[in-house]
Design an enzyme around this catalytic site. Structure first.
Site, short mmCIF file in Angstrom:
data_model
loop_
_atom_site.label_atom_id
_atom_site.label_comp_id
_atom_site.label_asym_id
_atom_site.label_seq_id
_atom_site.Cartn_x
_atom_site.Cartn_y
_atom_site.Cartn_z
N LYS A 1 -7.37 3.74 2.34
CA LYS A 1 -7.23 5.00 1.60
C LYS A 1 -8.35 6.01 1.90
O LYS A 1 -8.13 7.22 1.86
CB LYS A 1 -7.20 4.71 0.10
CG LYS A 1 -6.01 3.85 -0.34
CD LYS A 1 -4.72 4.64 -0.33
CE LYS A 1 -3.52 3.77 -0.68
NZ LYS A 1 -2.26 4.50 -0.48
N GLU B 1 -3.39 11.53 -7.85
CA GLU B 1 -2.62 10.57 -8.62
C GLU B 1 -3.07 9.18 -8.21
O GLU B 1 -3.59 8.99 -7.10
CB GLU B 1 -1.13 10.72 -8.30
CG GLU B 1 -0.67 10.08 -6.98
CD GLU B 1 -1.22 10.73 -5.72
OE1 GLU B 1 -1.71 11.87 -5.80
OE2 GLU B 1 -1.16 10.09 -4.64
N SER C 1 -4.20 -3.65 5.43
CA SER C 1 -4.56 -2.33 4.91
C SER C 1 -5.65 -2.37 3.84
O SER C 1 -6.31 -1.37 3.59
CB SER C 1 -3.31 -1.64 4.35
OG SER C 1 -2.67 -2.46 3.40
C1 PLP Z 1 -4.30 -1.86 0.29
C2 PLP Z 1 -3.11 -0.98 0.23
N1 PLP Z 1 -2.19 -1.07 1.19
C3 PLP Z 1 -1.08 -0.31 1.18
C4 PLP Z 1 -0.84 0.58 0.16
C5 PLP Z 1 0.45 1.36 0.20
O1 PLP Z 1 0.31 2.71 0.49
P1 PLP Z 1 0.73 3.30 1.89
O2 PLP Z 1 2.14 2.95 2.15
O3 PLP Z 1 0.52 4.77 1.73
O4 PLP Z 1 -0.16 2.73 2.92
C6 PLP Z 1 -1.77 0.72 -0.88
C7 PLP Z 1 -1.56 1.69 -1.98
O5 PLP Z 1 -2.22 1.74 -2.97
C8 PLP Z 1 -2.94 -0.09 -0.83
O6 PLP Z 1 -3.85 0.00 -1.81
#
Ligand code: PLP
Lengths: 399, 255
Positions: free
Chosen positions: A93, A115, A383
């Site tokens: 993020k 948000e 992620s």
């Molecule tokens: C660690 C992590 N991965 C994935 C996501 C999903 O979001 P996005 O599809 O925008 O990557 C989030 C959302 O809060 C997250 O915290």
């Protein structure tokens, strides 16, 4: 052609028949100004240098691309992990919030609003608010505040104010509504820092470009370590920012791109809540939060609530570019259920010594289910890290 | 009945009601009283789960109406039962899109609705609905905001039909104490190529009169009325509408 690097221009507001700007007139001008600022800063060496420096010295980029030997052995192929869990804040993020906050400060804004659902994007916004000196307010549904007390405290500790949202379903989608309403009255001083590659133009393109640093690094790292492109890349999808971030630099390559949505409890619906967060798999075309995309909705067009064990995937919409790439077949969409995600969570912890975020665990869980889809060489986007999810998993497993 | 009829005999008072809040019977009764009290045009809101342009009062009304079972089919059935002054649809684009623009326009025409206001549909995205409106002889009413650049404001005024909706201030719907100078500026700079009606935040007879005195051909009152319906005060609603109309006529330019 869509842009594939974060230094190429935003050419269009549309991705096939998706995207656009379905927004009140009051927001038309603020969004144009934002798009103009982003377009000009993309080629501004001073801006890029400042962002690059923050990404490396403050956030910890580049993140490693790490070979997962034991997981790979079990699946009979070579698997690499892109380690966004090691980024400051514990998730991808921050790539987006750092970029947008710098744009906001170049635009002369003094306040950030955002948000948040699980709190990850709220925390990443609070971090940049503190680092770069903004007044920061985070909209968060009352239901989510109750579920994510630790992240609420983290945001407050970082100097942000968390504003409870009591309208609608009191979750992420309502927090986005509330942030947009705030912005319609405050845009002169305030930047709306949207947390994923969704919403009206220019957000889907801007957030993708700011996150594409993930894919750019992964591309040169895999070339360096393996001397070739991967056969597949697997990423989880909430709104689509980590997926588009790692996919974007590979869009014109033969690499198979696999987007894993939250399968939740299954394809059904309980009351006005879908049993999943899978708008690509189970949604239909419609407008949510200013974009034409795929959404979970009833036959009349009322938006359903979504569900996932991973709060960050609990969103009834998805970014318009992913909707388009799924429709054309360039991106494959797959599901991981709650149970499969929790399996991935445990598996990566035990086989690789990495506790992934429950969101990222959906990508791992999918890989465990269908290894034959991955080819010989695969990158999984981790992620985020899973510390925030220990409580949820303990509850899920009835501890 | 045409939208333009509402503006034919002096300044038009336009009243917004949220269909189905708290039930259809009440909306129909509220409409009857509002018409009797002198309103010139009705905006009938179709409740949406995610009304991004609305403040807390209309949000809450929409939520109550949805919980009570309001949907698009029932909306058109109920709209057909309200008669006496021109009616326009007010609602979010996803509700229109899900039904299909063609079918939505046909249903409007069949239930006596003569125009549409879609607050999250700027002209850039409006072409499919605009074409359907033309086929069914419906007005499509666009909005101009205080931050709309001058050239764009002129283009929107020109392409809007029936009237053009001047958003009195930035932010969302909901009553405000002050009528801002920016609203007067907006009235002054949007060309009167068609009637200009001012809405968002107007809640008192005095504010309505100020708008007319500033040159507006119409005034839109929403949250203040929805609030009274929500409290079950239909008598107060009637009083408010009568009071607004009276003050508007007092200051209206002589014809
Ligand atoms: C660690 C992590 N991965 C994935 C996501 C999903 O979001 P996005 O599809 O925008 O990557 C989030 C959302 O809060 C997250 O915290």
């Amino acid at each position: 052609m869509m842009t594939t690097s974060h230094t190429s221009p935003l050419e269009t507001a549309r991705f096939g028949s998706f995207g656009g700007g379905f927004i009140p007139e009051t927001l038309v001008q603020p969004l144009r100004e934002l798009a103009d600022a982003y377009l000009s800063l993309q080629a501004d060496p001073g801006f890029l240098e400042e962002l690059g420096e923050l990404l490396s010295r403050f956030a910890g980029r580049p993140t490693p691309l790490c070979r997962a030997d034991r997981l790979g052995q079990a699946l009979g192929r070579r698997i690499y992990l892109k380690r966004e869990d090691l980024l400051h804040g514990g998730a991808h993020k921050l790539n987006n919030t750092l970029g947008q906050a710098l744009i906001a400060s170049r635009m002369g804004k003094s306040r950030l609003i955002a948000e948040t659902g699980a709190g990850q994007h709220g925390v990443a916004t609070a971090i940049v608010g503190a680092k770069l000196g903004f007044e920061t307010q985070i909209y968060m549904g009352e239901v989510d505040i109750e579920r994510q007390k630790m992240n609420v405290y983290r945001m407050e500790l970082l100097g942000a104010e968390v504003i409870p949202v009591r309208s609608g379903s009191r979750t992420l989608k309502d927090a986005i509504n509330e942030a947009m309403r705030d912005w319609a009255g405050s845009y002169e001083t305030t930047h709306y820092l949207l947390g994923t590659a969704a919403g009206p133009y220019p957000y889907p393109a801007m957030v993708r470009d700011l996150q594409s640093v993930i894919g750019q690094e992964a591309r040169s790292q895999i070339m360096e370590q393996e001397g070739r492109l991967p056969d597949s890349i697997v990423a989880c999808v909430g709104g689509g920012s980590n997926a588009m971030g790692i996919f974007a630099p590979f869009l014109s390559d033969p690499t198979r791109l696999i987007a894993v949505e939250a399968g939740g409890r299954g394809p059904g619906q309980t009351g006005r809540t879908a049993d999943n967060g899978a708008s690509l798999a189970f949604g239909s075309k419609g407008v949510l939060h200013g974009a034409m995309t795929k959404i979970l909705q009833d036959p009349f067009g009322q938006i359903l609530e979504s569900y996932s064990v991973a709060a960050g995937l609990d969103y009834p919409g998805v970014g318009p570019q992913l909707a388009h790439l799924a429709e054309t077949g360039r991106v494959l969409t797959r599901l991981a259920s709650d149970a499969q995600a929790v399996r991935g969570f445990r598996y990566l912890s035990q086989a690789e010594g990495i506790i992934p975020a429950l969101e990222s665990a959906h990508a791992v869980g999918y890989a465990l289910e269908e290894p034959q889809q991955l080819g010989d060489l695969c990158i999984i986007n981790v992620s985020g890290r899973g510390d925030k999810d220990l409580h949820t998993v303990m509850e899920y497993e009835g501890c | 009945m045409r939208v333009a009829d509402a503006f034919s005999s002096g300044p038009a008072l336009i009243v917004y009601l949220c269909m189905g809040d708290p039930d259809i019977k009440t909306t129909i009764e509220a409409a009857r009283r509002v018409i009797a009290a002198g309103a010139d045009l009705l905006e009938l809101g179709l409740p949406h789960s995610d009304p991004i342009a609305d403040g807390p009062v209309i949000q809450a009304a929409a939520q109550r109406a949805i919980a009570a079972g309001m949907d698009t089919d029932r909306y058109f059935q109920a709209a057909g039962k309200i008669e006496g002054i021109p009616k326009v649809f007010m609602g979010y684009y996803n509700m229109v899109f899900q039904r299909g623009v063609e079918r939505f326009a046909a249903d409007c025409a069949a239930s006596g609705i003569s125009g549409l206001i879609v607050p999250d549909l700027p002209p850039e995205e409006a072409n499919p609905l605009m074409q359907a409106c033309k086929r069914y002889d419906l007005d499509l009413i666009f909005l101009v905001a205080p931050n709309t650049p001058q050239q764009r404001a002129e283009e929107i005024a020109a392409m809007s039909s029936g009237f053009v909706y001047l958003v009195s201030r930035s932010g969302v719907t909901g009553a405000r104490k002050e009528v801002l100078d920016s609203t007067r500026e907006l009235i002054a700079r949007v060309p009167a190529v068609r009637p200009r009606a001012v809405g968002f935040g107007i809640s008192t007879p005095d504010q309505a009169a100020q708008m007319v005195a500033a040159g507006a051909e119409g005034v839109i009152v929403g949250s203040a009325c929805v609030d009274l319906v929500g409290q079950g005060r239909l008598d107060k609603l009637e009083e408010l509408v009568m009071g607004m109309k009276k003050e508007m006529i007092k200051v209206a330019p002589k014809r």
